[in-house]
Enzyme design. Structure first.
Site, PDB file in Angstrom:
ATOM      1  N   GLY A   1       0.763 -12.814  -5.434  1.00 29.92           N
ATOM      2  CA  GLY A   1      -0.675 -12.759  -5.209  1.00 29.92           C
ATOM      3  C   GLY A   1      -1.312 -13.955  -4.541  1.00 29.92           C
ATOM      4  O   GLY A   1      -2.492 -13.893  -4.183  1.00 29.92           O
TER       5      GLY A   1
ATOM      6  N   GLU B   1       6.565 -13.646  -8.097  1.00 29.73           N
ATOM      7  CA  GLU B   1       6.921 -12.622  -7.095  1.00 29.73           C
ATOM      8  C   GLU B   1       6.100 -12.774  -5.820  1.00 29.73           C
ATOM      9  O   GLU B   1       5.308 -11.895  -5.471  1.00 29.73           O
ATOM     10  CB  GLU B   1       6.663 -11.221  -7.677  1.00 29.73           C
ATOM     11  CG  GLU B   1       7.446 -10.901  -8.917  1.00 29.73           C
ATOM     12  CD  GLU B   1       7.015  -9.578  -9.550  1.00 29.73           C
ATOM     13  OE1 GLU B   1       5.950  -9.037  -9.187  1.00 29.73           O
ATOM     14  OE2 GLU B   1       7.745  -9.093 -10.413  1.00 29.73           O
ATOM     15  N   PRO B   2       6.244 -13.875  -5.112  1.00 31.82           N
ATOM     16  CA  PRO B   2       5.430 -14.052  -3.912  1.00 31.82           C
ATOM     17  C   PRO B   2       5.889 -13.158  -2.752  1.00 31.82           C
ATOM     18  O   PRO B   2       7.085 -12.990  -2.527  1.00 31.82           O
ATOM     19  CB  PRO B   2       5.655 -15.528  -3.551  1.00 31.82           C
ATOM     20  CG  PRO B   2       7.010 -15.846  -4.097  1.00 31.82           C
ATOM     21  CD  PRO B   2       7.162 -15.002  -5.346  1.00 31.82           C
ATOM     22  N   GLY B   3       4.939 -12.592  -2.065  1.00 32.44           N
ATOM     23  CA  GLY B   3       5.244 -11.814  -0.863  1.00 32.44           C
ATOM     24  C   GLY B   3       4.540 -12.445   0.324  1.00 32.44           C
ATOM     25  O   GLY B   3       5.123 -13.145   1.151  1.00 32.44           O
ATOM     26  N   ARG B   4       3.233 -12.247   0.356  1.00 35.52           N
ATOM     27  CA  ARG B   4       2.420 -12.720   1.482  1.00 35.52           C
ATOM     28  C   ARG B   4       2.607 -14.220   1.764  1.00 35.52           C
ATOM     29  O   ARG B   4       2.712 -14.624   2.921  1.00 35.52           O
ATOM     30  CB  ARG B   4       0.951 -12.448   1.156  1.00 35.52           C
ATOM     31  CG  ARG B   4       0.021 -12.641   2.321  1.00 35.52           C
ATOM     32  CD  ARG B   4      -1.442 -12.561   1.853  1.00 35.52           C
ATOM     33  NE  ARG B   4      -1.732 -11.449   0.997  1.00 35.52           N
ATOM     34  CZ  ARG B   4      -2.198 -10.257   1.395  1.00 35.52           C
ATOM     35  NH1 ARG B   4      -2.441 -10.055   2.672  1.00 35.52           N
ATOM     36  NH2 ARG B   4      -2.442  -9.299   0.532  1.00 35.52           N
TER      37      ARG B   4
ATOM     38  N   ARG C   1      -4.079  -3.425   8.539  1.00 35.98           N
ATOM     39  CA  ARG C   1      -4.897  -4.223   7.612  1.00 35.98           C
ATOM     40  C   ARG C   1      -6.382  -4.276   7.994  1.00 35.98           C
ATOM     41  O   ARG C   1      -7.246  -4.086   7.133  1.00 35.98           O
ATOM     42  CB  ARG C   1      -4.333  -5.638   7.454  1.00 35.98           C
ATOM     43  CG  ARG C   1      -2.880  -5.672   6.944  1.00 35.98           C
ATOM     44  CD  ARG C   1      -2.445  -7.046   6.464  1.00 35.98           C
ATOM     45  NE  ARG C   1      -3.122  -7.411   5.253  1.00 35.98           N
ATOM     46  CZ  ARG C   1      -4.117  -8.263   5.177  1.00 35.98           C
ATOM     47  NH1 ARG C   1      -4.537  -8.889   6.264  1.00 35.98           N
ATOM     48  NH2 ARG C   1      -4.704  -8.512   4.033  1.00 35.98           N
TER      49      ARG C   1
ATOM     50  N   CYS D   1      -6.478   7.253  18.602  1.00 40.90           N
ATOM     51  CA  CYS D   1      -7.640   8.120  18.785  1.00 40.90           C
ATOM     52  C   CYS D   1      -8.493   8.167  17.522  1.00 40.90           C
ATOM     53  O   CYS D   1      -8.618   9.206  16.872  1.00 40.90           O
ATOM     54  CB  CYS D   1      -7.137   9.520  19.153  1.00 40.90           C
ATOM     55  SG  CYS D   1      -8.444  10.660  19.488  1.00 40.90           S
ATOM     56  N   GLU D   2      -9.004   7.029  17.132  1.00 41.45           N
ATOM     57  CA  GLU D   2      -9.888   6.931  15.960  1.00 41.45           C
ATOM     58  C   GLU D   2     -10.834   5.756  16.186  1.00 41.45           C
ATOM     59  O   GLU D   2     -10.392   4.677  16.608  1.00 41.45           O
ATOM     60  CB  GLU D   2      -9.080   6.625  14.685  1.00 41.45           C
ATOM     61  CG  GLU D   2      -8.019   7.633  14.385  1.00 41.45           C
ATOM     62  CD  GLU D   2      -8.081   8.189  12.974  1.00 41.45           C
ATOM     63  OE1 GLU D   2      -9.073   7.924  12.272  1.00 41.45           O
ATOM     64  OE2 GLU D   2      -7.131   8.892  12.615  1.00 41.45           O
TER      65      GLU D   2
ATOM     66  N   TYR E   1       2.687  -7.287   5.223  1.00 43.17           N
ATOM     67  CA  TYR E   1       1.974  -6.005   5.255  1.00 43.17           C
ATOM     68  C   TYR E   1       1.516  -5.656   6.672  1.00 43.17           C
ATOM     69  O   TYR E   1       0.470  -5.041   6.865  1.00 43.17           O
ATOM     70  CB  TYR E   1       0.797  -6.016   4.261  1.00 43.17           C
ATOM     71  CG  TYR E   1       1.206  -6.516   2.895  1.00 43.17           C
ATOM     72  CD1 TYR E   1       2.028  -5.729   2.089  1.00 43.17           C
ATOM     73  CD2 TYR E   1       0.825  -7.767   2.432  1.00 43.17           C
ATOM     74  CE1 TYR E   1       2.448  -6.194   0.847  1.00 43.17           C
ATOM     75  CE2 TYR E   1       1.236  -8.237   1.185  1.00 43.17           C
ATOM     76  CZ  TYR E   1       2.047  -7.435   0.401  1.00 43.17           C
ATOM     77  OH  TYR E   1       2.460  -7.903  -0.817  1.00 43.17           O
TER      78      TYR E   1
HETATM   79  N1  LLP Z   1       4.487  -8.118  -7.252  1.00 42.81           N
HETATM   80  C1  LLP Z   1       3.926  -6.913  -7.371  1.00 42.81           C
HETATM   81  C2  LLP Z   1       4.213  -6.115  -8.556  1.00 42.81           C
HETATM   82  C3  LLP Z   1       3.083  -6.431  -6.358  1.00 42.81           C
HETATM   83  O1  LLP Z   1       2.527  -5.226  -6.495  1.00 42.81           O
HETATM   84  C4  LLP Z   1       2.821  -7.220  -5.215  1.00 42.81           C
HETATM   85  C5  LLP Z   1       1.961  -6.744  -4.147  1.00 42.81           C
HETATM   86  C6  LLP Z   1       3.459  -8.481  -5.132  1.00 42.81           C
HETATM   87  C7  LLP Z   1       4.267  -8.899  -6.169  1.00 42.81           C
HETATM   88  C8  LLP Z   1       3.272  -9.396  -3.958  1.00 42.81           C
HETATM   89  O2  LLP Z   1       1.972  -9.822  -3.818  1.00 42.81           O
HETATM   90  P1  LLP Z   1       1.620 -10.905  -2.691  1.00 42.81           P
HETATM   91  O3  LLP Z   1       2.265 -12.210  -3.077  1.00 42.81           O
HETATM   92  O4  LLP Z   1       2.159 -10.408  -1.404  1.00 42.81           O
HETATM   93  O5  LLP Z   1       0.159 -10.952  -2.717  1.00 42.81           O
HETATM   94  N2  LLP Z   1      -1.108  -4.230   1.646  1.00 42.81           N
HETATM   95  C9  LLP Z   1      -2.006  -5.193   1.049  1.00 42.81           C
HETATM   96  C10 LLP Z   1      -1.366  -5.948  -0.084  1.00 42.81           C
HETATM   97  C11 LLP Z   1      -0.794  -5.065  -1.167  1.00 42.81           C
HETATM   98  C12 LLP Z   1      -0.110  -5.836  -2.245  1.00 42.81           C
HETATM   99  C13 LLP Z   1       0.646  -4.941  -3.145  1.00 42.81           C
HETATM  100  N3  LLP Z   1       1.369  -5.610  -4.177  1.00 42.81           N
HETATM  101  C14 LLP Z   1      -2.517  -6.114   2.132  1.00 42.81           C
HETATM  102  O6  LLP Z   1      -2.166  -5.918   3.307  1.00 42.81           O
HETATM  103  O7  LLP Z   1      -3.296  -7.016   1.863  1.00 42.81           O
END
Ligand code: LLP
Length: 417
Positions: A234, A274-277, A312, A342-343, A371
């Site tokens: 997050g 659990e970092p993603g972004r 996004r 086309c939107e 994402y």
């Molecule tokens: N763990 C869980 C259980 C999650 O559902 C998520 C993201 C993460 C970790 C990773 O979160 P992050 O570190 O990336 O914030 N598509 C949206 C974001 C959706 C996030 C879904 N869950 C966007 O483009 O902003």
């Protein structure tokens, strides 16, 4: 990661103009150096935590492989993500199978692969128990707890509010652990929560840790020994150039709360994140060519990438910085960058002051590593573009541009039409 040389935008040592010529546009371009910097930042900030990369942010195999080589684990949210994580070399002991709606088939696959589960409902718990029993396996689980915390982010990416679909309500947490304790093929060993995404104010993370700490104490009283506390992902990134907290800032905010939590427990559960972004977001640029400039009520710049490739802005009203990549100049005019879909909602960036733009110019949309491609589609019969990795002077295609064949690969025409 990006710089200007003679007016041209470079990614590491490579000109974006050359990348666009060589690989065509649109194209996603990722800097390996930036990716490794982000990984290092987490390792340094959280040397003792288990870091699980959230595969949903970017599931390109090469990118996942770089992350796996750095000994990160993986948070997977589907059978497909589990498949990709195993394929790219993540250690199965560090894979957590998340998800609020897992099918029995997915549960079976996860059990077969010996990964841990974050359990999101009582029904899922029962399904895991019965499938694991049949397979004569013991499955380590955490429950995803919904802590009812406002992460102060976009409502569509807030996940830990009580009205959100995720997790077991906090007041049912003990019941869940009690039920799991009595099961033969399930071992409750962790607690999981994830409050949302693109979080820039760190205090909700601390509140989540405090809430989870209270629940952990109660769970311990049941006689459960917790091995891990997973606080999810997050951490937000700096889309707007106004600053964002770093992994180090997160550690400074979170670790004291974690130490406090430990001091109230007998066991010493490990911290999981659990970092993603914040691992992949700022590593990648989308290069897109201008097909037309149309002056009217607004100055529309029509480019060859739309919400088929980057949803996004259309989906969340997200802001991504935009640069003209092939030239520099005074910021002269207000432009709205639109895609070919086309939107009317196919707008990538609204009202940006940019140097004078003409047909053929190259536009760079920044911070699209998370994402971005992962949420792409073939809408309007548009094939997905290529993804390219840059490392120093080197470039390589890490996902080929799709072909028309990919548009029809899975179609079947019944003989009776
Ligand atoms: N763990 C869980 C259980 C999650 O559902 C998520 C993201 C993460 C970790 C990773 O979160 P992050 O570190 O990336 O914030 N598509 C949206 C974001 C959706 C996030 C879904 N869950 C966007 O483009 O902003």
């Amino acid at each position: 990661m990006i710089s200007r040389r003679n007016g041209i935008l470079f990614i590491e040592e490579v000109s974006t103009v050359e990348i666009a010529e060589k690989y065509g546009t649109p194209v996603y371009v990722t800097s390996k150096e930036q990716l490794e910097k982000n990984i290092e930042a987490y390792k340094k900030a959280f040397p003792n935590a288990e870091k699980l990369y959230a595969v949903k942010a970017n599931n390109n195999l090469s990118i996942m492989k770089i992350i796996a080589l750095n000994k990160f684990g993986a948070d997977v949210f589907s059978d497909g993500e589990l498949y990709l994580a195993l394929l790219s070399g993540f250690d199965r002991s560090r894979i957590l199978f998340n998800g609020n709606s897992k099918s029995d088939r997915e549960i079976e696959m996860g059990i077969q692969a010996d990964v841990k589960f974050s359990v999101d409902s009582f029904d899922e718990l029962k399904a895991i128990e019965s499938i694991a029993e049949r397979k004569e396996k013991k499955v380590e689980i955490a429950f995803r707890i919904n802590p009812d915390i406002d992460p102060r982010t976009h409502p569509k990416i807030a996940t830990g509010l009580k009205e959100s679909k995720f997790g077991i309500p906090e007041d049912q947490a003990l019941k869940a652990y009690e039920m799991a304790m009595r099961m033969k093929s399930v071992a409750p060993v962790g607690i999981h929560c994830h409050i949302g995404s693109q979080i820039l104010d760190l205090s909700p993370f601390v509140s989540a840790m405090e809430k989870i700490g209270k629940i952990a104490k109660e769970i311990e009283k049941l006689g459960i020994q917790l091995d891990f506390i997973d606080l999810g992902g997050g951490l937000g990134i700096d889309y707007e150039g106004k600053g964002a907290p770093s992994a180090e800032d997160l550690a400074k905010a979170l670790l004291p709360a974690y130490e406090e939590l430990l001091s109230n427990l007998r066991a010493e559960p490990k911290l999981w994140l659990e970092p993603g972004r914040s691992i992949v977001g700022n590593t990648t640029v989308l290069l897109t060519r201008v097909n037309a400039v149309k002056r009217g009520y607004k100055n529309f710049v029509a480019v060859d990438a739309g919400f088929n490739l980057l949803i996004r802005p259309a989906m969340y009203g997200s802001y991504h910085r935009v640069l003209v990549a092939n030239k520099e100049g005074e910021e002269e005019e207000l432009y709205t960058i639109v895609g070919p879909i086309c939107e009317s909602g196919d707008v990538l960036a609204r009202d940006r002051m940019l140097p004078k733009i003409e047909k053929g110019d190259l536009i760079a949309i920044l911070d699209v590593g998370a994402y971005g491609f992962a949420m792409s589609s073939q809408y309007n019969g548009r094939v997905r573009c290529a993804e390219v990795l840059v490392s120093g002077k080197r470039t390589a295609v890490i996902r080929e541009r799709e072909t028309f064949g990919d548009l029809v690969a899975k179609h079947r025409i019944p003989e009776w039409i």
